[in-house]
Design an enzyme around this catalytic site. Structure first.
Site, PDB file in Angstrom:
ATOM      1  CB  CYS B  50      -2.795   0.539 -10.867  1.00 23.82           C
ATOM      2  SG  CYS B  50      -1.458   0.615  -9.753  1.00 23.82           S
ATOM      3  CB  CYS B  55      -0.958   4.146  -8.750  1.00 16.88           C
ATOM      4  SG  CYS B  55      -2.790   3.595  -8.862  1.00 16.88           S
ATOM      5  CE  LYS B  58      -0.860   8.675  -8.857  1.00 18.12           C
ATOM      6  NZ  LYS B  58      -2.445   8.967  -8.837  1.00 18.12           N
ATOM      7  CE1 TYR B 192      -6.722   9.778  -9.560  1.00 16.94           C
ATOM      8  CE2 TYR B 192      -8.728   9.713  -9.536  1.00 16.94           C
ATOM      9  CZ  TYR B 192      -7.730   8.935  -9.704  1.00 16.94           C
ATOM     10  OH  TYR B 192      -7.935   7.825  -9.808  1.00 16.94           O
ATOM     11  CD  GLU B 196      -3.185  11.938  -8.823  1.00 19.69           C
ATOM     12  OE1 GLU B 196      -3.320  11.732  -7.986  1.00 19.69           O
ATOM     13  OE2 GLU B 196      -3.224  11.445  -9.935  1.00 19.69           O
ATOM     14  CG  HIS B 461       6.414  17.719  18.804  1.00 20.06           C
ATOM     15  ND1 HIS B 461       5.626  18.369  18.295  1.00 20.06           N
ATOM     16  CD2 HIS B 461       7.553  18.385  19.430  1.00 20.06           C
ATOM     17  CE1 HIS B 461       6.077  19.683  18.372  1.00 20.06           C
ATOM     18  NE2 HIS B 461       7.053  19.753  18.889  1.00 20.06           N
ATOM     19  CD  GLU B 466       2.833  17.389  16.334  1.00 18.60           C
ATOM     20  OE1 GLU B 466       2.677  17.255  17.776  1.00 18.60           O
ATOM     21  OE2 GLU B 466       3.908  17.845  16.023  1.00 18.60           O
TER      22      GLU B 466
END
Lengths: 587, 486
Positions: B50, B55, B58, B192, B196, B461, B466
């Site tokens: 990681c 992660c 990346k 992925y 990525e 908002h 939302e």
């Protein structure tokens, strides 16, 4: 049963839910018979499901007692309200006019709440009219359909905030390997034009969607003249009269002025800022509301010299620890604060775009006065409800005389039974677009029989789009202590460093996350607070989780999404009461 | 004898937290960690996949690519940026690598602070309580413990039987540590990791091609996955679909010539690239552990370790967590939590088990894809088409309007049971900041949120998230799910 009741109310001229032995019921029955009105009387003590009907009535009308009276689909209330309506002439009017009204519903105000209510009512097959009219600001600014949010609120505000964030992104990009001439300047006119173009497309879209749903839209100022009757005045001063069975007031609010010499002549408000044709230059923002801080934040982000003049505290009503952190981040990023001062006079030194203004201010604590010269003075000291010039007194709708707000019951009904209100003008309700949209839509559904669901004003999330965004849902720490007492609460918190900030070389120990839990209810989360990038995006899902009864245990059991800011809430360990250090050393 | 040894070929954060927790619970803990250099010779410090090759670098390179997009947006928002805008790989890589190195140091300090013994040795079992470690210089040590945790993770696989693959290709173990720009790149794979990497390489201006044999993002919702690749394709990433490489050769000028077979037409294709990145999956690092000496069973197909719900292997006092375990999601936070819960069960008197269902995750492709719970396919196969209701919307992020960005792939869908109150089975969000958007909803779904409850939540908002609380259109209705107005 519910449908049967609604059908009954829909079909009958007068319905009285009564009990045969109740003297008040008898009085009401006598009143209607003296008026020669034919009534459908349902004696709840003489039918098998009387108690259940009463439960349903409670849901529909928020009234459990009998008699419970409906006249021409309008819930009048109990005995006292009926006699009041009789005395004011309303009852006779309700009885007289049947389908004689021009419309089933007239909505006054074409903002978020009004439009959602009108559209929903039209979808349910009702004949609906929307009256919308923007009274130009003292500086002469006006705009199109859609209300505050679209024209002079959330939409342009977030876009200008985004423009400021892009300035920060440009700054960061060098650290991430991007190379270009670092002499980057911001052009106010380019930005404003682009934003105004987007707003115009939204205005157009709103008009279109009203037409598609066959809602009559009239660009006129609406004012009650008598019961069920409104006068609409257009730009040219032509007057037209319309009648309707029911009304919804959704007129919203407009920025407040100080009432000092020179304010209306020379100062601008958020009504003017987003379409200002020239860069405001050196700006004084007066006020400490979220509007004030958001505007000050993005103006500073464009590289302008910005000062905020604060009377007392920042972001009243919000968690004060968070508010302070919002302020101190802004201060560290170039916004100046003048604490405990209020302006007393604004003078024009030079005309121009922008011109030059001299502001004289005095201390709130002593006799000290100060003077400053700015290109623009932006007032953001609060907003006033547009309820005093729409003829409410003519039909007896009560408003809070001090605030101008309209008190309503939990079904958004005013004291005049056929008049309802939604949006920012409601007393004691959050002033937020999505709340207005939700309550407007649910109101239409209740009025026209599609559902009984009420708008839930609890745990409404919101986000302040200051340079460092602040998202929250539920109670502030102060409010939680007031309601639950400090010893019953456990507060978990931490500072954090967004991954994207590390390489960009932005400061550690600035972003902050906090939850407030009720120790004696399974550590249920009462308040959620985050200060960091994308706070709005982070907060939304947590708000949904709070609706489902979020607890600390559940946060601990949930797996984080790595690497994000949102994941900090799944690994909160340090309580405030422990006093342990929450600064982050490494990652 | 110590209480716990943690074996850690490439030490993942899982064992970090684990060792911290165990040490905090007053136990004597040793961590054994060793990074076997990649075939290209890339090596790194403490912290596992990681932090070093996963992660963290990346997401930072993804951020670099996003900033490129923001620089293009900026003029529309009034920022006057002079052309040309160029990207310098070296500058970015150095900044990213420096950050990772600072994390390595931080991990080292933390282990020391919590009194965890750390050995930088390559380890293998001698018997079920003893581990032999060999240091770089060849020096050996023997360690024994009551409990042993295997958290050796996985390493990228190279394809077998492709000439030149191992000699000339690199993997995700190398890409983040390259000093020079990879240049024109072929990414082989559709995981992925592949998408990525291809996404950020394209984003910083490199000519990038993805070669995939069949479908993108196997195991993820396929409608979402195809939107992800559609978005990448419309933003400059080239795709060679239905193709498999057969040979990599180095040309005299140093470029790599790749030959492939197009499986639909049967024709052969060739192309030249500066870099070939294999992202065809990861393999567990278990062979060198001598698991047979301890009697720990592995899956014959994958070589991954078999465990029960308490993470115990076939030998009750030997446990395995993280990517090395058969059938677990290969995600950092999953491993972190599994490690923590294990430590608490072993020494803290707890009995909490790890819940591997409803694990949220986000794929950091240029348009991010966040999800939690079941894919639409999985929901339908478990409950039947008739019992599943899918609500969906195509929306346009407000920030996209001013620069006129295309929002065709910004899409959200919620997979629910059809029967009221319509329990939410899965949530899928494609758009900016998908990770931030998904996290909170993951909690709601874990709490057993219903569609009705999500709809009762008031929106914030204007945000992208939302859109989730405004989902009104079901797929079944056939109505247009495009959001208009606000």
């Amino acid at each position: 049963r519910r449908r049967r009741l609604l059908g009954l109310i829909e079909r009958s001229r007068v319905v009285i839910f009564s009990k045969s032995y109740c003297p008040h019921s008898t009085r009401v029955k006598e009143l209607f018979s003296s008026l020669g009105a034919e009534c459908y009387v349902l004696e709840l003590d003489q039918v098998d499901d009387g108690a259940k009907i009463q439960e349903v009535l409670l849901e529909i009308t928020n009234q459990k007692t009998v008699p419970n009276i409906f006249v021409n689909k309008v819930h009048v209330g109990g005995c006292d309200q009926t006699f009041q309506a009789y005395q004011s002439g309303l009852l006779q009017k309700l009885l007289q006019e049947d389908s004689a009204y021009d419309y089933d519903l007239i909505v006054i105000g074409g903002g978020s709440g009004g439009l959602s209510c009108a559209k929903e009512a039209a979808i349910l097959g009702k004949k609906v009219m929307v009256l919308d009219f923007v009274v130009p600001s003292p500086q002469g600014t006006s705009w199109g359909l859609g209300g505050t949010c679209v024209n002079v609120g959330c939409i342009p505000k977030k876009l200008m905030h985004q423009a400021a964030l892009l300035g920060q992104a440009l700054h960061d990009s060098g650290k991430f390997g991007w190379e270009y001439n670092q002499q980057v300047k911001h052009n106010w006119e380019t930005m404003t034009k682009a934003i105004q173009n987007h707003i115009r497309s939204l205005n157009f879209g709103y008009g279109l969607s009203l037409r598609e749903k066959a809602v009559a839209y009239v660009n006129s100022y609406g004012e009650f003249v008598e019961h069920h009757k409104i006068k609409a005045t257009n730009k040219k001063g032509q007057e037209t009269y319309y009648t309707a069975a029911q009304f919804v007031i959704a007129t919203g609010e407009r920025p407040r002025y100080l009432g000092i010499q020179g304010d209306k002549e020379y100062c601008i408000t958020s009504d003017d800022l987003f379409s200002l044709p020239y860069c405001p230059g050196k700006t004084l923002v007066v006020g400490a509301s979220y509007v004030a801080l958001e505007c000050a934040g993005f103006l500073a982000g464009f590289g302008l010299d910005v000062t905020v003049m604060v009377r007392s505290i920042l972001l009243r009503g919000f968690d004060q620890e968070m508010a302070e952190k919002v302020g101190s981040y802004m201060e560290q990023h170039g916004v100046k604060f003048l604490w405990k001062f209020i302006p007393v006079m604004v003078q024009q030194l030079e005309k121009g775009s922008p011109g030059k203004l001299k502001v004289l201010a005095k201390s709130t604590e002593g006799t000290e006065t100060i003077e400053g010269v700015y290109n623009t003075v932006l007032l953001a000291i609060g907003r006033d409800s547009c309820t005093r010039k729409i003829g409410l007194e003519k039909i007896g709708v009560k408003i809070n005389e001090k605030s101008g707000k309209i008190p309503v019951n939990d079904v958004e009904q005013t004291n005049v039974p056929y008049v309802y209100a939604v949006g920012d003008i409601l007393e004691g309700k959050p002033e937020l677009t999505p709340v207005a949209i939700q309550s407007g839509k649910l109101l239409a559904r209740r009025l026209f029989g599609a559902s009984l669901e009420k708008c839930d004003y609890i745990n409404v999330p919101t986000t302040v789009f200051t340079p460092l965004e602040y998202g929250c849902c539920g109670l502030s720490e102060e409010k939680a202590i007031e309601v639950y007492k400090k010893e019953n609460l456990e507060i978990y918190h931490t500072l954090f460093w967004p991954l994207e900030w590390t390489v960009a070389g932005r400061e550690n120990n600035t972003c902050y996350a906090k939850i407030i839990c009720n120790k004696f209810d399974h550590d249920r989360v009462l308040g959620f607070h985050i200060l960091g990038p994308n706070a709005g995006e982070v907060t939304q899902g947590f708000a949904a989780a709070m609706k489902c009864g979020l607890t600390k245990q559940l946060l601990d059991d949930t797996i984080g999404i790595h690497p994000t800011c949102g994941e900090v809430f799944t690994t909160l360990e340090i309580t405030k009461s422990s006093g342990l250090d929450i600064t982050q050393k490494g990652c | 004898m110590g209480n716990l040894i943690i074996l850690d070929m490439c030490m993942c954060p899982c064992s970090q937290c684990h060792s911290h927790d165990a040490a905090q619970l007053g136990r004597k803990v040793a961590v054994v960690d060793y990074v076997e250099p990649s075939p290209r010779g890339t090596r790194w410090g403490l912290g596992g996949t990681c932090v070093n090759v996963g992660c963290i670098p990346k997401k930072l390179m993804h951020q670099a690519a996003l900033l490129g997009g923001l620089i293009r947006d900026a003029p529309h928002y009034g920022w006057e940026v002079a052309q040309p805008v160029l990207h310098d790989w070296r500058k970015m890589a150095e900044a990213v690598q420096n950050h990772v190195k600072s994390l390595n140091w931080g991990h080292r300090v933390q282990l020391h602070d919590r009194k965890v013994k750390y050995f930088n040795v390559k380890a293998g079992f001698v018997d079920e309580h003893t581990v032999r470690g060999v240091a770089k210089g060849g020096k050996e040590i023997l360690l024994s413990a009551d409990h042993i945790v295997i958290a050796t993770g996985g390493r990228p696989r190279y394809p077998a039987h492709i000439e030149g693959a191992l000699e000339y290709g690199i993997t995700s173990d190398d890409i983040f540590w390259l000093k020079e720009s990879p240049g024109k790149t072929l990414v082989v794979g559709a995981s992925y990791v592949a998408l990525e990497c291809a996404g950020f390489l394209t984003g910083i201006g490199l000519d990038t091609t993805v070669m995939m044999r069949s479908i993108p993002l196997r195991g993820f919702d396929q409608q979402m996955s195809s939107l992800v690749t559609e978005h990448m394709a419309s933003h400059g990433t080239r795709f060679l679909r239905g193709c498999t490489p057969s040979q990599v050769r180095r040309l005299p000028d140093g470029q790599l010539q790749v030959t492939w077979e197009d499986r639909t037409t049967g024709k052969e294709g060739t192309g030249t690239f500066n870099t070939v990145l294999w992202a065809v999956g990861r393999a567990p690092d278990t062979r060198s552990l001598n698991l047979e000496k301890a009697g720990v069973d592995t899956s014959p197909n994958t070589q991954k370790i078999l465990v029960d719900s308490r993470e115990a292997t076939s030998v009750p006092h030997i446990y395995a967590i993280g990517d090395v375990v058969e059938g677990r999601p290969e995600l950092t936070p999953t491993a972190v939590m599994a490690g923590r819960l294990l430590a608490q069960r072993l020494f803290g008197g707890s009995s909490d088990l790890m819940d591997y269902d409803k694990v949220p995750t986000t794929v950091f492709t240029p348009l991010e894809y966040g999800c939690v719970g079941l894919s639409e396919e999985e929901a339908v196969s478990r409950h039947g088409q008739e019992r599943v209701e899918v609500y969906h919307a195509h929306y346009k992020p407000l920030e996209f309007t001013v620069p006129g960005r295309d929002a065709s792939q910004c899409y959200v869908k919620m997979v629910c049971l059809r029967e009221p109150p319509q329990l939410v089975l899965g949530l899928h969000f494609l758009g900016p900041n998908a990770g931030e958007v998904t996290q909170g909803f993951a909690l709601g779904i874990k709490c057993g949120a219903s569609y009705v409850q999500v709809m009762q939540t008031v929106g914030i908002h204007p945000t992208c998230s939302e859109e989730i609380v405004k989902l009104r259109i079901s797929k079944r209705s056939g109505l247009d799910p495009t959001v208009t107005g606000c």
